[in-house]
Motif scaffolding. Structure first.
Motif, PDB file in Angstrom:
ATOM      1  N   GLU A  26       0.824  -1.209   0.000  1.00  0.00           N
ATOM      2  CA  GLU A  26       0.000   0.000   0.000  1.00  0.00           C
ATOM      3  C   GLU A  26       0.858   1.259   0.000  1.00  0.00           C
ATOM      4  O   GLU A  26       0.565   2.229  -0.712  1.00  0.00           O
ATOM      5  CB  GLU A  26      -0.929  -0.016   1.214  1.00  0.00           C
ATOM      6  N   TYR A  27       1.925   1.258   0.799  1.00  0.00           N
ATOM      7  CA  TYR A  27       2.760   2.454   0.905  1.00  0.00           C
ATOM      8  C   TYR A  27       3.506   2.716  -0.406  1.00  0.00           C
ATOM      9  O   TYR A  27       3.617   3.860  -0.860  1.00  0.00           O
ATOM     10  CB  TYR A  27       3.766   2.290   2.046  1.00  0.00           C
ATOM     11  N   HIS A  84      13.106  -8.799   5.695  1.00  0.00           N
ATOM     12  CA  HIS A  84      13.895  -8.599   4.472  1.00  0.00           C
ATOM     13  C   HIS A  84      13.126  -9.048   3.235  1.00  0.00           C
ATOM     14  O   HIS A  84      13.207  -8.413   2.178  1.00  0.00           O
ATOM     15  CB  HIS A  84      15.210  -9.363   4.585  1.00  0.00           C
ATOM     16  N   THR A  85      12.367 -10.136   3.370  1.00  0.00           N
ATOM     17  CA  THR A  85      11.597 -10.630   2.225  1.00  0.00           C
ATOM     18  C   THR A  85      10.482  -9.666   1.850  1.00  0.00           C
ATOM     19  O   THR A  85      10.311  -9.305   0.674  1.00  0.00           O
ATOM     20  CB  THR A  85      11.013 -12.015   2.534  1.00  0.00           C
ATOM     21  N   GLU A  86       9.699  -9.242   2.876  1.00  0.00           N
ATOM     22  CA  GLU A  86       8.522  -8.418   2.600  1.00  0.00           C
ATOM     23  C   GLU A  86       8.863  -6.968   2.289  1.00  0.00           C
ATOM     24  O   GLU A  86       8.220  -6.339   1.449  1.00  0.00           O
ATOM     25  CB  GLU A  86       7.548  -8.480   3.787  1.00  0.00           C
ATOM     26  N   LEU A  87       9.882  -6.422   2.964  1.00  0.00           N
ATOM     27  CA  LEU A  87      10.203  -5.000   2.780  1.00  0.00           C
ATOM     28  C   LEU A  87      11.182  -4.749   1.639  1.00  0.00           C
ATOM     29  O   LEU A  87      11.178  -3.665   1.051  1.00  0.00           O
ATOM     30  CB  LEU A  87      10.781  -4.428   4.072  1.00  0.00           C
ATOM     31  N   ILE A  88      12.021  -5.741   1.334  1.00  0.00           N
ATOM     32  CA  ILE A  88      13.089  -5.495   0.362  1.00  0.00           C
ATOM     33  C   ILE A  88      12.961  -6.402  -0.859  1.00  0.00           C
ATOM     34  O   ILE A  88      12.721  -5.942  -1.980  1.00  0.00           O
ATOM     35  CB  ILE A  88      14.477  -5.678   1.026  1.00  0.00           C
ATOM     36  N   GLN A  89      13.124  -7.689  -0.638  1.00  0.00           N
ATOM     37  CA  GLN A  89      13.242  -8.607  -1.770  1.00  0.00           C
ATOM     38  C   GLN A  89      12.010  -8.604  -2.668  1.00  0.00           C
ATOM     39  O   GLN A  89      12.126  -8.612  -3.896  1.00  0.00           O
ATOM     40  CB  GLN A  89      13.521 -10.021  -1.246  1.00  0.00           C
ATOM     41  N   ARG A  90      10.837  -8.599  -2.065  1.00  0.00           N
ATOM     42  CA  ARG A  90       9.612  -8.679  -2.860  1.00  0.00           C
ATOM     43  C   ARG A  90       9.394  -7.430  -3.715  1.00  0.00           C
ATOM     44  O   ARG A  90       8.713  -7.487  -4.743  1.00  0.00           O
ATOM     45  CB  ARG A  90       8.410  -8.895  -1.929  1.00  0.00           C
TER      46      ARG A  90
END
Length: 654
Positions: free
Chosen positions: A108-109, A151-157
């Motif tokens: 969303e952000y 790391h997965t949700e904020l960066i990698q994805r």
């Protein structure tokens, strides 16, 4: 208190009977009676998760000490009974809700904000979670799992989206030199997930290649000349090096990818090598005039910087040698010291063999100066002995060049005026008496001369000294006996090659230096019947007039010669390898192959390809197909032979 009262029992009876200690038994009873009560277990778990959710939502809470104690209690129960109460009733739910929360919030952000704003938000969230982990004293297993989720949700994805995002992604930031801090923040965020770093490096490479191709496109359509092209490459290099050093924090892999990107677009054809040679020529002719020694070193090092990116270094050497020859023979170098310094830099970069011919050219010029002095002394002595010397004798300064060092230009001799031919014969007699066994081959296409020309009438005559090429001199001398000549007549009298004849005639008919008048209108020459007339009305403010040559490309356009490009590759785009250089490459590959096979006696195909490439990469990088073709040639000439059982195994034939 109970444990203190029953301490003796724990030390004696419990130990001997292998029963649970009072404390562990108490924890067991607490778990099954209190914690697993239907009104306690689920309610407390929900309150724990709700408290953490309230914190993430920005609500202030004073419950951290209580949360810490509850979690510590669950960990103690697990440790005492070797159970999974902590994971079952808190950790699994905590990690699941965390993943769900950040998955939704990040999407969303990012949809409503710029990439840079998202990076700042993600960094704040990571810091918040870090402090929460410390405040709640979560165990390492939970911390590791939590960090992986973050790391997965904020960066990698969202890595690819952050790089390619319109108007604010990393690829857009690369085009703005003022956004280095924003790029560094994104790099620091991506550095937490090494797998996502390639997205940043790929964006850097793509941007560099696109900018490089744009420079090549400008050069192709004539929007920029060769020096401008090289300056554009240098500016690009400075800009992207700053980005790598600042935004990528000097990362070695980013530096390597940046170098590969420059090599990619600069080695698409031979254009970069020829443009670099022209840029170096421009510097050494006039670019370093009046600058400090430190600035000279910086400018020469800029040539080496681009030179390192070029794989076909022999192409640069070929073009550089042509320009160096023109500078040395015409005396147009700003500084001999700078010339030698440039050669020293090339020698340090590629070794002695690369610059041996260039150094030989300087040695020839030094010997030629001594020869000219000796010839002048000889002429003075001869004039003193022969009092009735020819007053119309022409003074000539001759540069004696070694054939193997200088560019091999096979141009037929033109017909020289008799006074010039007499002077040449006199010098030949002098030189060959001193150096027996040598042969002089005169290059009339590269000389220059000074002639005295009289314009106007007898009552109002004007005398000028014209600085012209040898071809221009031969043309002008014809007008001592003729006032009007056609192109065909001039060609038959001088034997100057057609394209060069047109070029030199047009140079004598330009509006600024109209020594001759052309019969036809326009810039070009209409045909063999086009006439040229001496212009007695020519005027100049200077007594000494240098008549420059027009570009050979302009002459080629006017004549519409398809072969003009091949006749002078250094003057055009240089996409095609010169034939002479291609022949030299064939010899180099064959020589390297024979050397290797002579030392190794037998070698497999792939190993031989690798060895030859390694030996020659200091000059150029031959393709495997090119090497294979030369190997086939050596087999035909019986330098090598194939093994009967394995055709990919080569053996040296002594």
């Amino acid at each position: 208190m109970v444990r203190d009262i029953l301490m003796y029992m724990d030390r004696t009876y419990v130990t001997q009977s292998h029963e649970k200690s009072t404390f562990i038994q108490g924890l067991h009873l607490y778990r099954i009676i209190v914690w697993e009560h239907q009104h306690v277990q689920h309610r407390v778990s929900e309150l724990l998760l709700q408290a953490i959710a309230d914190e993430r939502a920005g609500e202030l809470t004073d419950d951290r000490d209580i949360l810490k104690k509850v979690l510590s209690m669950l960990l103690q129960i697990d440790a005492a009974e070797n159970s999974n109460v902590y994971e079952r009733d808190f950790a699994d739910n905590f990690l699941g809700s965390t993943q769900e929360f950040y998955q939704m919030e990040s999407s969303e952000y990012l949809a409503e904000n710029s990439a840079s704003d998202y990076v700042d938000k993600a960094k704040r969230r990571l810091e918040e979670e870090k402090f929460r982990v410390l405040a709640l004293a979560l165990p390492p297993t939970t911390v590791d799992d939590l960090q992986e989720i973050l790391h997965t949700e904020l960066i990698q994805r969202h890595a690819k989206t952050l790089v390619s995002m319109e108007n604010s992604g990393f690829a857009v930031l690369l085009k703005d030199e003022t956004k280095v801090n924003a790029m560094r923040d994104m790099y620091d965020l991506f550095a937490k997930v090494p797998a996502s770093m390639d997205d940043l490096r790929n964006a850097l490479c793509a941007t560099v290649k696109n900018d490089g191709r744009a420079l090549i496109a400008d050069q192709e359509r004539g929007a920029s000349d060769p020096p401008t092209f090289v300056k554009g490459v240098l500016k690009m290099n400075e800009r992207y090096n700053l980005i790598v050093n600042e935004a990528f924090r000097g990362e070695a892999r980013a530096k390597k990818r940046l170098k590969e990107s420059f090599e990619n677009f600069l080695n698409a054809d031979t254009r970069a090598a020829s443009c670099l040679a022209v840029y170096a020529d421009d510097l050494l002719r006039s670019g370093i005039k009046g600058v400090t020694e430190e600035e000279v070193i910086r400018l020469l090092n800029s040539v080496i910087l681009v030179f390192r990116f070029i794989s076909d270094k022999d192409v640069f050497e070929s073009f550089y040698k042509q320009h160096l020859a023109k500078r040395l023979l015409s005396g147009r170098s700003v500084s001999d010291e700078a010339e030698k310094q440039m050669v020293s830099l090339l020698k340090a970069e590629c070794g002695y063999q690369f610059t041996s011919k260039l150094e030989g050219m300087f040695n020839d010029m030094r010997i030629s100066r001594d020869t000219r002095d000796a010839y002048k002394t000889h002429k003075r002595e001869r004039s003193m002995e022969e009092r009735n010397s020819n007053k119309n004798a022409v003074d000539i300064d001759v540069d004696v060049l070694t054939t193997g060092y200088w560019p091999n230009v096979k141009v037929p001799l033109c017909t020289l005026p008799q006074p010039i031919q007499d002077a040449i014969d006199n010098f030949s007699d002098f030189y060959l008496k001193k150096h027996t066994g040598r042969k002089l081959s005169w290059q009339t296409s590269t000389g220059i001369g000074e002639i005295k020309a009289i314009f106007g009438t007898n009552d109002n005559s004007r005398v000028y000294t014209l600085c012209v090429s040898t071809y221009q001199m031969c043309i002008l001398m014809l007008f001592n006996e003729n006032t009007k000549l056609t192109l065909g007549q001039i060609a038959s009298e001088t034997n100057i090659p057609d394209l060069e004849l047109r070029r030199h005639l047009i140079s004598l008919c330009t509006p600024k230096h109209r020594v001759l008048r052309k019969g036809s209108k326009g810039k070009g020459i209409s045909g063999d019947d086009d006439t040229f007339t001496f212009n007695p009305e020519y005027k100049s403010n200077a007594r000494r007039v240098k008549i420059p040559l027009v570009s050979i490309r302009d002459v080629s356009k006017n004549k519409k010669l398809a072969g003009a490009k091949a006749a002078n590759p250094s003057a055009s785009g240089n996409e095609v390898l010169p034939l002479q250089l291609e022949e030299e490459r064939r010899h180099l590959v064959e020589a390297a192959t024979v050397r290797i096979m002579k030392a190794r006696k037998q070698l497999h195909h792939n190993d031989l390809i690798a060895e030859v490439t390694k030996q020659l990469q200091v000059r150029f990088v031959p393709t495997p197909q090119f090497i294979k073709k030369r190997i086939e040639g050596l087999i035909e000439r019986e330098y090598l032979e194939r093994d009967e059982q394995d055709h990919r195994l080569y053996m040296y034939v002594a």
